[in-house]
Design an enzyme around this catalytic site. Structure first.
Site, PDB file in Angstrom:
ATOM      1  N   CYS A 142       0.765  -1.280   0.063  1.00  0.00           N
ATOM      2  CA  CYS A 142       0.045  -0.211  -0.066  1.00  0.00           C
ATOM      3  C   CYS A 142       0.713   1.196   0.035  1.00  0.00           C
ATOM      4  O   CYS A 142       1.392   1.570  -1.111  1.00  0.00           O
ATOM      5  CB  CYS A 142      -0.954   0.138   1.168  1.00  0.00           C
ATOM      6  SG  CYS A 142      -2.360   1.193   0.971  1.00  0.00           S
ATOM      7  N   HIS A 156      -3.788  -5.125   0.307  1.00  0.00           N
ATOM      8  CA  HIS A 156      -3.533  -5.625   1.495  1.00  0.00           C
ATOM      9  C   HIS A 156      -3.362  -7.079   1.948  1.00  0.00           C
ATOM     10  O   HIS A 156      -4.298  -7.465   2.596  1.00  0.00           O
ATOM     11  CB  HIS A 156      -4.451  -4.838   2.473  1.00  0.00           C
ATOM     12  CG  HIS A 156      -4.197  -3.567   2.484  1.00  0.00           C
ATOM     13  ND1 HIS A 156      -3.615  -2.770   3.477  1.00  0.00           N
ATOM     14  CD2 HIS A 156      -4.885  -2.326   1.787  1.00  0.00           C
ATOM     15  CE1 HIS A 156      -3.412  -1.458   3.265  1.00  0.00           C
ATOM     16  NE2 HIS A 156      -4.525  -1.083   2.115  1.00  0.00           N
ATOM     17  N   GLU A 176      -1.594  -8.720   4.098  1.00  0.00           N
ATOM     18  CA  GLU A 176      -1.448  -8.809   5.224  1.00  0.00           C
ATOM     19  C   GLU A 176      -2.789  -9.066   6.235  1.00  0.00           C
ATOM     20  O   GLU A 176      -2.611  -9.791   7.477  1.00  0.00           O
ATOM     21  CB  GLU A 176      -0.616  -7.481   6.298  1.00  0.00           C
ATOM     22  CG  GLU A 176      -1.573  -6.421   6.489  1.00  0.00           C
ATOM     23  CD  GLU A 176      -1.914  -5.433   5.433  1.00  0.00           C
ATOM     24  OE1 GLU A 176      -2.870  -4.585   5.550  1.00  0.00           O
ATOM     25  OE2 GLU A 176      -1.599  -5.813   4.278  1.00  0.00           O
TER      26      GLU A 176
END
Length: 259
Positions: free
Chosen positions: A112, A220, A222
């Site tokens: 990001c 994203h 994660e």
């Protein structure tokens, strides 16, 4: 072998009138539970850091997302209120770490804000408020949803055949959770576009001349790294690269003691 360690540059956040050096929990959890590595949070300062001293002590660099944006002056643009919020200490910490990690063949995963920092660090530029541009979708987070809804996997991106990420995720269409107001405008000369959204927005890049894993994604991974196959594969590949580096790197030599 002990677990290798990755550095994660911090954001500067304010709580109760005090400044904190902070990283969101999901990045630390993904590093530990999906990549299988430990993480050190690197405090953010505008000056005074010895970048090589940090990188000497770690085996990888994970550059996280953030609510702040890279300051436009770093890619030759004028700053306006809509480009913020800014975090100059984060900029001053992350960009030199990115450049040196690439130079030293230290594995790098940028997410990001991280992909935007990677692009700026290597000479590219960013576009603000991309949803206002003709033909570009609204990539911002949806309103009126909880955090899981905000990071729901809802967007299709196309991974280019023969790219670095295609070697991890396979070529073709994948589904991701991409949330952002800014995006890459001019791609840095050293970066190869690896994946794009259906509206053409750059969603992943790799460093063309890198001697180690050096990838940036706009989405994203994660957030769902432990449950989503695509997210998990990306972090697992980063973890493998970090372990390979940890095994091969020369030991750090301590300076001689002063008699």
């Amino acid at each position: 072998m002990t677990k290798p360690i990755v550095a994660i540059p911090a954001d500067i956040r304010s709580f109760d009138g005090a400044s904190w050096h902070a990283v969101q929990h999901q990045y630390l959890s993904a590093a530990l539970n999906a990549a299988g590595v430990m993480a050190f949070i690197i405090p953010a300062f505008e000056a005074g850091y010895d970048t090589d001293a940090i990188l000497d002590r770690v085996d990888g660099l994970l550059v996280s997302g953030s609510a702040s944006n890279v300051h436009p002056s770093l890619y030759g643009a004028e700053a306006s209120d809509k480009d913020g919020p800014f975090d100059p200490a984060r900029d001053a910490t992350s960009l030199p770490l990115i450049r040196r990690a690439i130079d030293r063949a230290i594995p790098l995963l940028a997410i990001c804000r991280g992909i935007q920092e990677l692009n700026v660090a290597l000479g590219g530029s960013l576009a603000s408020e991309i949803h206002e541009q003709p033909g570009i979708w609204d990539h911002r987070r949806p309103e009126g949803v909880d955090r899981d809804g905000m990071y729901a996997i809802r967007q299709t991106v196309h991974v280019r055949e023969g790219s670095c990420i295609a070697g991890i995720l396979g070529p073709g269409d994948i589904r991701v959770n991409s949330l952002h107001r800014q995006a890459i405008a001019r791609t840095a000369p050293r970066l190869q576009v690896e994946a794009t959204a259906e509206d053409g927005t750059v969603e992943a890049v790799s460093v063309i001349d890198a001697k180690a894993f050096a990838v940036g994604v706009q989405w994203h991974p994660e957030y769902w790294a432990e449950t989503d196959k695509t997210s998990n594969r990306l972090f697992a590949a980063f973890g493998d690269a970090v372990r390979d580096y940890a095994v091969a790197k020369p030991p750090v030599t301590a300076a001689p003691a002063i008699a």
